[in-house]
Motif scaffolding. Structure first.
Motif, PDB file in Angstrom:
ATOM      1  N   LEU A 116      13.256  23.749  49.008  1.00  0.00           N
ATOM      2  CA  LEU A 116      11.861  23.673  49.455  1.00  0.00           C
ATOM      3  C   LEU A 116      11.108  24.939  49.069  1.00  0.00           C
ATOM      4  O   LEU A 116       9.956  24.890  48.616  1.00  0.00           O
ATOM      5  CB  LEU A 116      11.802  23.459  50.968  1.00  0.00           C
ATOM      6  N   ARG A 117      11.771  26.090  49.246  1.00  0.00           N
ATOM      7  CA  ARG A 117      11.130  27.355  48.898  1.00  0.00           C
ATOM      8  C   ARG A 117      10.805  27.407  47.400  1.00  0.00           C
ATOM      9  O   ARG A 117       9.691  27.768  47.006  1.00  0.00           O
ATOM     10  CB  ARG A 117      12.028  28.525  49.285  1.00  0.00           C
ATOM     11  N   ARG A 118      11.771  27.055  46.561  1.00  0.00           N
ATOM     12  CA  ARG A 118      11.559  27.081  45.109  1.00  0.00           C
ATOM     13  C   ARG A 118      10.436  26.142  44.708  1.00  0.00           C
ATOM     14  O   ARG A 118       9.589  26.478  43.868  1.00  0.00           O
ATOM     15  CB  ARG A 118      12.841  26.705  44.372  1.00  0.00           C
ATOM     16  N   ALA A 119      10.438  24.944  45.280  1.00  0.00           N
ATOM     17  CA  ALA A 119       9.404  23.972  44.937  1.00  0.00           C
ATOM     18  C   ALA A 119       8.027  24.487  45.343  1.00  0.00           C
ATOM     19  O   ALA A 119       7.044  24.348  44.604  1.00  0.00           O
ATOM     20  CB  ALA A 119       9.701  22.638  45.603  1.00  0.00           C
ATOM     21  N   ALA A 120       7.953  25.104  46.519  1.00  0.00           N
ATOM     22  CA  ALA A 120       6.666  25.643  46.976  1.00  0.00           C
ATOM     23  C   ALA A 120       6.217  26.797  46.094  1.00  0.00           C
ATOM     24  O   ALA A 120       5.033  26.893  45.725  1.00  0.00           O
ATOM     25  CB  ALA A 120       6.790  26.088  48.430  1.00  0.00           C
ATOM     26  N   GLU A 121       7.137  27.675  45.739  1.00  0.00           N
ATOM     27  CA  GLU A 121       6.784  28.811  44.891  1.00  0.00           C
ATOM     28  C   GLU A 121       6.356  28.370  43.495  1.00  0.00           C
ATOM     29  O   GLU A 121       5.533  29.039  42.855  1.00  0.00           O
ATOM     30  CB  GLU A 121       7.974  29.772  44.806  1.00  0.00           C
ATOM     31  N   ASN A 122       6.891  27.233  43.033  1.00  0.00           N
ATOM     32  CA  ASN A 122       6.515  26.688  41.725  1.00  0.00           C
ATOM     33  C   ASN A 122       5.290  25.780  41.792  1.00  0.00           C
ATOM     34  O   ASN A 122       4.916  25.190  40.781  1.00  0.00           O
ATOM     35  CB  ASN A 122       7.684  25.903  41.123  1.00  0.00           C
ATOM     36  N   ASP A 123       4.706  25.652  42.987  1.00  0.00           N
ATOM     37  CA  ASP A 123       3.514  24.818  43.191  1.00  0.00           C
ATOM     38  C   ASP A 123       3.789  23.345  42.908  1.00  0.00           C
ATOM     39  O   ASP A 123       2.910  22.603  42.472  1.00  0.00           O
ATOM     40  CB  ASP A 123       2.347  25.316  42.334  1.00  0.00           C
ATOM     41  N   TYR A 135       8.995  20.341  59.707  1.00  0.00           N
ATOM     42  CA  TYR A 135       9.112  21.563  60.504  1.00  0.00           C
ATOM     43  C   TYR A 135       9.735  22.695  59.682  1.00  0.00           C
ATOM     44  O   TYR A 135       9.311  23.865  59.794  1.00  0.00           O
ATOM     45  CB  TYR A 135       9.950  21.295  61.752  1.00  0.00           C
ATOM     46  N   ALA A 136      10.730  22.369  58.878  1.00  0.00           N
ATOM     47  CA  ALA A 136      11.365  23.408  58.048  1.00  0.00           C
ATOM     48  C   ALA A 136      10.366  24.001  57.064  1.00  0.00           C
ATOM     49  O   ALA A 136      10.321  25.224  56.855  1.00  0.00           O
ATOM     50  CB  ALA A 136      12.563  22.822  57.310  1.00  0.00           C
ATOM     51  N   LEU A 137       9.538  23.150  56.458  1.00  0.00           N
ATOM     52  CA  LEU A 137       8.567  23.644  55.491  1.00  0.00           C
ATOM     53  C   LEU A 137       7.462  24.439  56.186  1.00  0.00           C
ATOM     54  O   LEU A 137       6.953  25.425  55.626  1.00  0.00           O
ATOM     55  CB  LEU A 137       7.975  22.480  54.695  1.00  0.00           C
ATOM     56  N   LEU A 138       7.105  24.045  57.393  1.00  0.00           N
ATOM     57  CA  LEU A 138       6.113  24.821  58.139  1.00  0.00           C
ATOM     58  C   LEU A 138       6.619  26.238  58.409  1.00  0.00           C
ATOM     59  O   LEU A 138       5.869  27.209  58.313  1.00  0.00           O
ATOM     60  CB  LEU A 138       5.782  24.117  59.458  1.00  0.00           C
ATOM     61  N   GLU A 139       7.903  26.373  58.730  1.00  0.00           N
ATOM     62  CA  GLU A 139       8.483  27.697  58.941  1.00  0.00           C
ATOM     63  C   GLU A 139       8.447  28.517  57.654  1.00  0.00           C
ATOM     64  O   GLU A 139       8.077  29.695  57.659  1.00  0.00           O
ATOM     65  CB  GLU A 139       9.924  27.570  59.446  1.00  0.00           C
ATOM     66  N   LEU A 140       8.841  27.885  56.549  1.00  0.00           N
ATOM     67  CA  LEU A 140       8.847  28.586  55.266  1.00  0.00           C
ATOM     68  C   LEU A 140       7.443  28.982  54.837  1.00  0.00           C
ATOM     69  O   LEU A 140       7.233  30.044  54.241  1.00  0.00           O
ATOM     70  CB  LEU A 140       9.484  27.700  54.192  1.00  0.00           C
ATOM     71  N   ALA A 141       6.483  28.121  55.120  1.00  0.00           N
ATOM     72  CA  ALA A 141       5.110  28.353  54.657  1.00  0.00           C
ATOM     73  C   ALA A 141       4.541  29.652  55.215  1.00  0.00           C
ATOM     74  O   ALA A 141       3.694  30.284  54.576  1.00  0.00           O
ATOM     75  CB  ALA A 141       4.227  27.182  55.043  1.00  0.00           C
ATOM     76  N   ALA A 142       5.009  30.053  56.396  1.00  0.00           N
ATOM     77  CA  ALA A 142       4.512  31.290  56.998  1.00  0.00           C
ATOM     78  C   ALA A 142       4.895  32.513  56.170  1.00  0.00           C
ATOM     79  O   ALA A 142       4.261  33.565  56.280  1.00  0.00           O
ATOM     80  CB  ALA A 142       5.052  31.422  58.417  1.00  0.00           C
ATOM     81  N   GLU A 143       5.934  32.367  55.300  1.00  0.00           N
ATOM     82  CA  GLU A 143       6.403  33.489  54.491  1.00  0.00           C
ATOM     83  C   GLU A 143       5.861  33.459  53.068  1.00  0.00           C
ATOM     84  O   GLU A 143       6.145  34.368  52.283  1.00  0.00           O
ATOM     85  CB  GLU A 143       7.941  33.463  54.433  1.00  0.00           C
ATOM     86  N   LEU A 144       5.111  32.414  52.725  1.00  0.00           N
ATOM     87  CA  LEU A 144       4.686  32.217  51.340  1.00  0.00           C
ATOM     88  C   LEU A 144       3.241  32.663  51.130  1.00  0.00           C
ATOM     89  O   LEU A 144       2.415  32.568  52.047  1.00  0.00           O
ATOM     90  CB  LEU A 144       4.842  30.741  50.956  1.00  0.00           C
ATOM     91  N   PRO A 145       2.911  33.127  49.923  1.00  0.00           N
ATOM     92  CA  PRO A 145       1.562  33.628  49.672  1.00  0.00           C
ATOM     93  C   PRO A 145       0.502  32.536  49.587  1.00  0.00           C
ATOM     94  O   PRO A 145      -0.694  32.816  49.744  1.00  0.00           O
ATOM     95  CB  PRO A 145       1.704  34.357  48.331  1.00  0.00           C
ATOM     96  N   ARG A 146       0.898  31.296  49.311  1.00  0.00           N
ATOM     97  CA  ARG A 146      -0.072  30.212  49.248  1.00  0.00           C
ATOM     98  C   ARG A 146       0.501  28.983  49.933  1.00  0.00           C
ATOM     99  O   ARG A 146       1.713  28.833  50.085  1.00  0.00           O
ATOM    100  CB  ARG A 146      -0.428  29.881  47.791  1.00  0.00           C
ATOM    101  N   SER A 186      -1.856  22.210  61.304  1.00  0.00           N
ATOM    102  CA  SER A 186      -1.067  23.438  61.147  1.00  0.00           C
ATOM    103  C   SER A 186      -1.815  24.505  60.353  1.00  0.00           C
ATOM    104  O   SER A 186      -1.649  25.704  60.587  1.00  0.00           O
ATOM    105  CB  SER A 186       0.264  23.129  60.467  1.00  0.00           C
ATOM    106  N   GLY A 187      -2.596  24.071  59.366  1.00  0.00           N
ATOM    107  CA  GLY A 187      -3.284  25.017  58.496  1.00  0.00           C
ATOM    108  C   GLY A 187      -2.373  25.706  57.496  1.00  0.00           C
ATOM    109  O   GLY A 187      -2.845  26.504  56.679  1.00  0.00           O
ATOM    110  N   ARG A 188      -1.067  25.412  57.537  1.00  0.00           N
ATOM    111  CA  ARG A 188      -0.112  26.099  56.663  1.00  0.00           C
ATOM    112  C   ARG A 188       0.222  25.307  55.402  1.00  0.00           C
ATOM    113  O   ARG A 188       0.795  25.861  54.462  1.00  0.00           O
ATOM    114  CB  ARG A 188       1.197  26.366  57.420  1.00  0.00           C
ATOM    115  N   LEU A 189      -0.071  24.015  55.424  1.00  0.00           N
ATOM    116  CA  LEU A 189       0.261  23.148  54.295  1.00  0.00           C
ATOM    117  C   LEU A 189      -1.014  22.502  53.770  1.00  0.00           C
ATOM    118  O   LEU A 189      -1.932  22.206  54.534  1.00  0.00           O
ATOM    119  CB  LEU A 189       1.256  22.059  54.711  1.00  0.00           C
TER     120      LEU A 189
END
Length: 435
Positions: A116-123, A135-146, A186-189
């Motif tokens: 999930l992290r890699r996919a998010a970082e690769n947009d 829920y897992a992606l919401l947690e990760l999103a708090a650490e990501l720049p976008r 959530s505003g995070r995704l």
């Protein structure tokens, strides 16, 4: 069929495109898979034309699980297809095939946190399958720049049963709308799409019209209630090939709707749902089987004949269900590759495995074939080269015929050395001393 009886439909198939079957078997061994690049490109161009002549914004995404040979994937990517993947392994293959991260759709019920992290970082476009993943992606999103770009996978009642409700969030009980609200709140995704995959080998165009209508309903509610416009609707895959299903009264060529018919049902529904012309969402299709099945062939050889206890004729081939996984649900068309007797007999076709379930065709009317005779199995391009098994026999060569019918080896036949390269024998088992 006429008043004199049934005329045999068996015809010899001596060439695939312009390549001689006997030459392919002589060069690459028996059995061997053969893929036609010309047919792959024709199928893709026809499907794109069917949708784009009816709808202004269409994008295909190649379904990697259908056939993830790099050569096949790259043909579709050259034609303009994105990648649709359902695992970390397929995601990595898409990247290695040169697909930009923002052109990869990541589906599937199991995505690790790292994936999930890699996919998010690769947009990449992450299609959420269940609340735990959300829920897992919401947690990760708090650490990501976008904000990660996501879509909600929706399952629904389309009038085809059994309903595919294992994947995604259910439309009818409000679960899908609940997931949408949580994402937006959530505003995070970034909620950019809605997705469904209503089944496989679907023979109902009406079911796709129902699915498109329900996705449109969710999209319009997102715009009107949540002030969140949906950028794309992904209708998934599931279009059938013209293979004949086991037990079907009519052959697949008579029962499978054309891509044009599916396109008409889907696009007319979306265009009549209430979107303004300037806000029509991008339409994404993840068509797999219908694009690749009829471009694939399996060539093989007769090993032996015998009579079963009940008197039926049985023919043993050098390929079985280890290679032809789809023989469990298709009655594949099988043609002799050369001259044959016009005397036919109902025959059971067995593979070479030491397993009673190794049945290629339970009953098929074929000429009386002899050991060494060669055969062509048609429409095997989907799933057989991803679901095949190394079991009892090693897996064979795969050959691609290019636009000039020149053969290219795109996957080498396995060897015992290849098979054993990951094995390790503990020290106390190194020596074997038989009495």
């Amino acid at each position: 069929m006429n008043k004199f009886g049934t005329r045999s439909e068996v015809q010899p198939v001596t060439h695939i495109d312009e390549a001689a079957v006997k030459d392919l078997l002589a060069e690459f061994g028996s059995p061997v898979f053969v893929l036609s690049e010309k047919q792959l490109r024709r199928n893709y161009q026809y499907a794109v034309r069917a949708f784009r002549t009816r709808y202004p914004r269409v994008q295909f995404a190649w379904s990697y699980k259908t056939n993830y040979l790099n050569a096949v994937c790259r043909i579709f990517h050259q034609e303009g297809s994105w990648a649709e993947v359902v695992s970390g392994m397929e995601y990595d293959k898409a990247l290695l095939n040169g697909v930009p991260g923002n052109r990869i759709i990541f589906n599937g019920p199991h995505k690790t946190r790292e994936e999930l992290r890699r996919a998010a970082e690769n947009d990449s476009l992450i299609h959420l399958d269940h609340f735990d993943e959300l829920y897992a992606l919401l947690e990760l999103a708090a650490e990501l720049p976008r904000r990660p770009r996501v879509a909600v996978r929706v399952n629904m009642d389309t009038g085809v049963y059994p309903q595919w409700d294992r994947f995604g969030f259910t439309y009818e009980n409000g679960q899908a709308w609940n997931a949408i609200q949580r994402i937006v709140a959530s505003g995070r995704l970034a909620l950019v799409g809605l997705h469904c995959h209503i089944g496989t080998f679907m023979l109902s165009t009406k079911a796709y019209a129902v699915a498109a209508g329900k996705l449109c309903d969710l999209a319009l509610n997102c715009r009107n209630t949540l002030n969140t416009p949906i950028e794309y609707l992904d209708l998934g895959g599931g279009f059938p090939s013209t293979n004949s299903l086991k037990g079907a009264y009519l052959p697949g060529t008579d029962t499978a709707p054309s891509v044009d018919e599916f396109a008409e049902a889907i696009t007319s529904t979306i265009q009549s749902c209430g979107f303004r012309p300037d806000e029509l969402p991008l339409l994404i299709l993840e068509t797999g089987r219908a694009l690749v099945d009829d471009a694939g062939y399996l060539l093989g050889t007769v090993v032996a004949n015998k009579r079963l206890a009940d008197g039926r004729r049985a023919t043993i081939l050098d390929f079985g269900v280890n290679l032809l996984f789809t023989s469990y649900w298709y009655d594949h068309k099988i043609s002799p590759a050369g001259d044959f007797s016009h005397h036919t007999e109902e025959t059971v076709l067995y593979g070479p495995l030491c397993m009673n379930i190794d049945v290629v065709r339970e009953s098929v009317s074929l000429p009386l074939l002899n050991p060494g005779d060669q055969l062509v199995v048609h429409k095997v391009g989907a799933y057989n080269m991803t679901q095949w098994q190394q079991f009892i026999h090693l897996r064979p060569n795969i050959v691609l015929l290019d636009a000039q019918s020149r053969p290219h080896l795109v996957r080498q036949a396995e060897t015992l050395e290849y098979l054993q390269q990951l094995e390790q024998v503990p020290a106390h088992l190194q020596a074997v001393n038989l009495p």
